[in-house]
Design an enzyme around this catalytic site. Structure first.
Site, mmCIF file in Angstrom:
data_model
loop_
_atom_site.group_PDB
_atom_site.id
_atom_site.type_symbol
_atom_site.label_atom_id
_atom_site.label_comp_id
_atom_site.label_asym_id
_atom_site.label_seq_id
_atom_site.Cartn_x
_atom_site.Cartn_y
_atom_site.Cartn_z
ATOM 1 N N ASP A 67 0.870 -1.175 0.000
ATOM 2 C CA ASP A 67 0.000 0.000 0.000
ATOM 3 C C ASP A 67 0.906 1.223 0.000
ATOM 4 O OD1 ASP A 67 -1.757 2.072 0.433
ATOM 5 O OD2 ASP A 67 -2.753 1.150 2.161
ATOM 6 N N ARG A 129 11.936 7.237 -2.054
ATOM 7 C CA ARG A 129 12.712 7.426 -0.822
ATOM 8 C C ARG A 129 13.200 6.092 -0.273
ATOM 9 N NH1 ARG A 129 10.038 10.539 4.253
ATOM 10 N NH2 ARG A 129 8.740 8.662 4.285
ATOM 11 N N TYR A 160 -6.449 14.055 -9.872
ATOM 12 C CA TYR A 160 -5.573 13.103 -10.559
ATOM 13 C C TYR A 160 -4.587 13.838 -11.463
ATOM 14 C CZ TYR A 160 -4.479 9.340 -13.945
ATOM 15 O OH TYR A 160 -3.856 8.433 -14.774
ATOM 16 N N LYS A 164 -0.526 13.920 -11.267
ATOM 17 C CA LYS A 164 0.321 13.509 -12.385
ATOM 18 C C LYS A 164 1.256 14.630 -12.816
ATOM 19 C CE LYS A 164 -1.128 9.239 -13.166
ATOM 20 N NZ LYS A 164 -0.250 8.059 -13.035
ATOM 21 N N ILE A 193 -5.432 4.447 -22.470
ATOM 22 C CA ILE A 193 -4.969 3.068 -22.543
ATOM 23 C C ILE A 193 -6.126 2.128 -22.214
ATOM 24 C CG2 ILE A 193 -3.290 1.387 -21.670
ATOM 25 C CD1 ILE A 193 -2.030 3.759 -23.158
#
Length: 265
Positions: A67, A129, A160, A164, A193
């Site tokens: 997650d 990280r 969203y 992005k 897509i």
């Protein structure tokens, strides 16, 4: 087992959001080219099904629950890859979350905005990280993030798209930091897509394909090909870039063209 040949023979690859769609196609492409692949996904059952199908073909693929909203979960996935493969050479940030827009911008719930940014943008930050020191140690490390044309132009989905777009900026800044450490950082920006987000919407896909200069929407394999290119030594002098893989949709202003057609000019 794994193959002893291919561009990624001996590589360890970690892919988030890899149970389905672009992630699964990317896992398949890496494994077929010799990599040992960890399918990391918040849906562990789906991730294991994807991994098992590839293992049935004799490829070296494992699955782990991950997650990306939780730093401990991310670090556990990276540790799993290092333990299983001895190295993490490539990180693919593919996990994302997209909440449909409210009819009016001011009606968008703040928790929906936060969810999109937490998974899509901050999730990639957490993965980078956790993996960066291992990528540096591999001496051939590469990060490839799956962005979107939504981060470059207006295609809807406020949160969203903002997430992005943030990934595009993170790609540039992290490339500057990671380059001297021997790690390349790039982003692929897909157009439309064929994934489960479009299931049951075949008519919409036909209509959307008409605005693409290549007159088709993309397939997950189109993006997998671009991701593996940027991760490979074929892209050894490419870092900090955004590669649009979008059938030309961001290169053409269809509204302008239609306006001129209407006037007869």
């Amino acid at each position: 087992m794994t193959t002893d040949t291919g561009r990624f023979a001996g590589y360890g690859v970690l892919i988030t959001g890899a149970a389905r769609g672009i992630g699964a196609a990317t896992a398949t492409r890496f494994a077929e080219e010799g990599a040992r692949v960890l399918v990391a996904d918040a849906d562990p059952e789906a991730g294991e099904r994807t991994a098992a199908a590839l293992r049935d073909r004799g490829l070296t693929v494992e699955a782990v629950a991950c997650d990306v909203r939780d730093q401990a979960s991310v670090e556990a996935a990276v540790a799993h890859a290092v333990h299983a493969f001895g190295t993490v050479d490539v990180l693919v940030n593919n996990a994302a979350h997209c909440t449909p827009d409210a009819p009016r911008f001011e009606d968008q719930a703040e928790e929906d905005w936060a969810a999109d940014l937490d998974v899509t943008l901050t999730g990639a930050y957490r993965c980078c990280r956790a993996a960066l020191a291992h990528l540096e140690a591999s001496c051939r490390g590469a990060i490839v993030t799956v962005g979107s044309v939504n981060g470059l132009q207006d295609f809807g989905n406020h949160a969203y798209s903002a997430a992005k777009a943030g990934l595009v900026s993170l790609t540039r800044t992290l490339a500057g930091h990671a380059g001297p450490r021997g790690v390349r950082v790039n982003l692929v920006a897909p157009g439309t897509i064929r994934t489960r987000a479009w299931e049951g919407r075949d008519d919409d896909l036909v209509a959307v394909s008409e605005v693409y200069p290549l007159r088709r929407i993309g397939e997950p394999e189109d993006i997998a090909a671009a991701v593996t290119f940027l991760a490979s030594r074929d892209a050894a002098w490419i870092t900090g870039t955004t590669l649009t893989v979008d059938g030309g949709v961001t290169a053409v202003n269809h509204g302008f063209r239609r306006a001129l057609d209407h006037t007869g000019r």
